[in-house]
Design a protein around this motif. Structure first.
Motif, short mmCIF file in Angstrom:
data_model
loop_
_atom_site.label_atom_id
_atom_site.label_comp_id
_atom_site.label_asym_id
_atom_site.label_seq_id
_atom_site.Cartn_x
_atom_site.Cartn_y
_atom_site.Cartn_z
N TYR A 160 -11.62 47.80 35.14
CA TYR A 160 -11.80 46.66 34.24
C TYR A 160 -12.41 47.07 32.91
CZ TYR A 160 -10.86 43.78 38.34
OH TYR A 160 -10.26 43.19 39.42
N LYS A 206 -16.23 37.08 33.45
CA LYS A 206 -16.21 38.55 33.35
C LYS A 206 -17.01 39.19 34.49
CE LYS A 206 -13.88 38.23 29.55
NZ LYS A 206 -12.42 38.51 29.54
N LYS A 250 -14.30 51.63 40.66
CA LYS A 250 -15.21 50.52 40.38
C LYS A 250 -15.50 50.38 38.89
CE LYS A 250 -19.59 48.43 41.67
NZ LYS A 250 -20.86 48.54 42.45
N PHE A 285 -16.89 44.52 43.11
CA PHE A 285 -15.80 44.31 44.05
C PHE A 285 -15.67 45.47 45.02
CE2 PHE A 285 -14.11 46.72 40.63
CZ PHE A 285 -12.89 47.29 40.99
N ASN A 345 -14.07 40.48 44.94
CA ASN A 345 -12.87 40.53 45.77
C ASN A 345 -12.38 39.12 46.08
OD1 ASN A 345 -14.37 43.29 46.87
ND2 ASN A 345 -12.15 43.45 46.65
N SER A 346 -11.08 38.96 46.01
CA SER A 346 -10.44 37.66 46.22
C SER A 346 -10.43 37.29 47.70
CB SER A 346 -9.01 37.72 45.69
OG SER A 346 -8.29 36.59 46.07
N LEU A 353 -13.52 36.02 37.18
CA LEU A 353 -13.11 37.16 36.36
C LEU A 353 -12.67 36.69 34.97
CD1 LEU A 353 -12.47 40.16 36.00
CD2 LEU A 353 -10.23 39.72 37.04
N ALA A 377 -16.10 40.77 38.28
CA ALA A 377 -15.02 41.17 39.18
C ALA A 377 -15.51 41.17 40.62
CB ALA A 377 -14.50 42.55 38.82
N PRO A 407 -18.46 44.91 37.48
CA PRO A 407 -17.65 45.15 38.68
C PRO A 407 -18.49 45.09 39.96
CG PRO A 407 -18.17 47.24 37.64
CD PRO A 407 -18.85 46.17 36.82
N VAL A 454 -16.75 43.58 31.69
CA VAL A 454 -16.69 43.02 33.05
C VAL A 454 -17.72 43.71 33.94
CG1 VAL A 454 -15.26 42.80 35.13
CG2 VAL A 454 -14.26 42.40 32.86
#
Length: 397
Positions: free
Chosen positions: A34, A352, A30, A42, A356-357, A348, A354, A40, A38
């Motif tokens: 990045y 900046k 995590k 995600f 989950n897609s 992202l 992050a 995080p 960024v």
């Protein structure tokens, strides 16, 4: 001072103990993948210190050099006691359990003993992306049964998927995610009973991933799949890893219904020797002595859910979010923002942040993102602020 947690005092709010600078000292995925600019939100790691009983158990084991191979049934016994107290479920028989390296490895091993690569696996999409990766790696075909209204199981779609799956091989499997990732849906007893009835009608074996089972919000009720009528030949995987942030200390328990124990018996012994011994120690301590910490965590997560609702209403009213009753994940519908099928990529690049897609979760994921709520309120607030600024830029360009 709490020496087991590195001299940091124990607090009643697990998600409010660490600053951003402290979190950036971590080397896990995590906080490593990045750049520092960024945020995080995600991967499923929590920004917490370990529960004190867990930290103490690990420290004591290291002090005495207890770092060999795992053995015994302490983990399964602790899980059985936790289930009795937490879910009023007395259905875990230690004789029908087996230790697994982790939940996904356990799923693969169970698939190997109850089906063949010619058989199909049914999943409710959008769903945890590794379901696709691991199942496809075994050579098995996936049949999707998309979720329906309210992000709940669509039983017509599920039955249709069962029919399709049965056409590919004689031993189809339904890989159930309970509670559901990414939506946070907690399946009811009636829903799970219907699953069991449909599975029996179509000759489908059910394997339930219940890794998020302890992470159910106050007022909601987690129902183990193996506790419902008709689930006797089902199997399930449980672990303390998500609820107590122990992903790096791998261990899980596979559970078999009364008529499914022969399946566990066919899993090779070397697989059952695969968990981390320190992981087994940590997970056992969490289940036995970590409930007060878990309750504090759930209170913090409930507060973060409310905060996210307020922040989205103020800064990103175009995002649709129905808070789930389980997990620490938020499934955000960003389709009205005009950011395309993969808004996570836009957030992202330009914000900046992050996340989950959505498309990685399969059919129904386009235009969505998954946000990890298990962090500080300050980071959630900053993330939404950045997401809103990104959206404004995208609309003006």
């Amino acid at each position: 001072m709490n020496s087991a947690n590195g001299g940091i005092p124990k607090a009643a709010n697990p998600l409010r103990q660490l600053s951003l600078d402290q979190l950036r000292l971590r080397t896990s995925e995590k906080w490593h993948v990045y750049p520092r600019d960024v945020l995080p939100l995600f991967v499923a790691e929590m920004d917490v210190l370990l529960a004190e009983p867990v930290a103490r158990a690990i420290t004591d084991a290291v002090t005495r050099g207890d770092t060999g191979y795992p053995a015994g049934t302490a983990y399964a016994e602790a899980l059985a006691e936790f289930a009795r107290k937490r879910w009023d479920w007395d259905g875990i028989s230690v004789e029908r359990t087996a230790m697994m390296p982790d939940v996904m490895r356990g799923i693969v091993e169970i698939l190997d003993v109850i089906s063949t690569p010619a058989d199909a696996v049914v999943i409710n999409c959008p769903v945890y992306a590794p379901f696709y990766h691991f199942v496809e790696h075994t050579g098995r075909r996936i049949e999707e049964a998309p979720l329906g209204d309210g992000q709940r199981i669509d039983f017509a779609a599920l039955e249709e998927a069962f029919v399709r799956a049965a056409q590919h091989g004689p031993r189809p499997v339904f890989l159930l995610c309970s509670p559901h990732n990414p939506t946070g849906t907690v399946h009811t007893a009636d829903e799970l009973t219907t699953v069991a009835a449909l599975a029996a009608r179509h000759g489908v074996r059910v394997v339930s991933d219940e890794i998020h089972a302890p992470l159910v919000m106050p007022g909601a009720v987690f129902v183990p799949y193996l506790s419902v009528p008709g689930a006797e030949n089902g199997m399930a995987l449980m672990s303390a890893s998500k609820a107590w942030n122990l992903a790096g200390l791998k261990a899980a328990v596979a559970l078999a219904g009364p008529t499914a124990a022969d399946g566990l018996a066919r899993i090779p012994a070397w697989v059952q020797e695969g968990p981390s011994h320190l992981g087994v120690i940590a997970h056992t301590a969490a289940l036995r002595d970590g409930t007060p910490w878990l309750d504090d965590l759930l209170d913090d997560l409930a507060a973060n859910r409310r905060l996210l609702v307020e922040l989205l209403a103020e800064h990103l009213p175009g995002v649709r979010y129905e808070p789930g009753e389980g997990t620490y994940l938020a499934w955000l519908d960003c389709r009205d923002l005009g950011l395309g099928d993969d808004p996570a990529a836009v957030f992202l690049e330009h914000g900046k942040v992050a996340l989950n897609s959505g498309p990685s979760f399969g059919t129904g994921g386009a235009g969505h993102v998954r946000l990890n709520l298990a962090t500080t309120p300050e980071l959630i607030t900053e993330a939404v602020r950045r997401m809103a600024a990104t959206t404004a830029i995208a609309k003006s360009s």
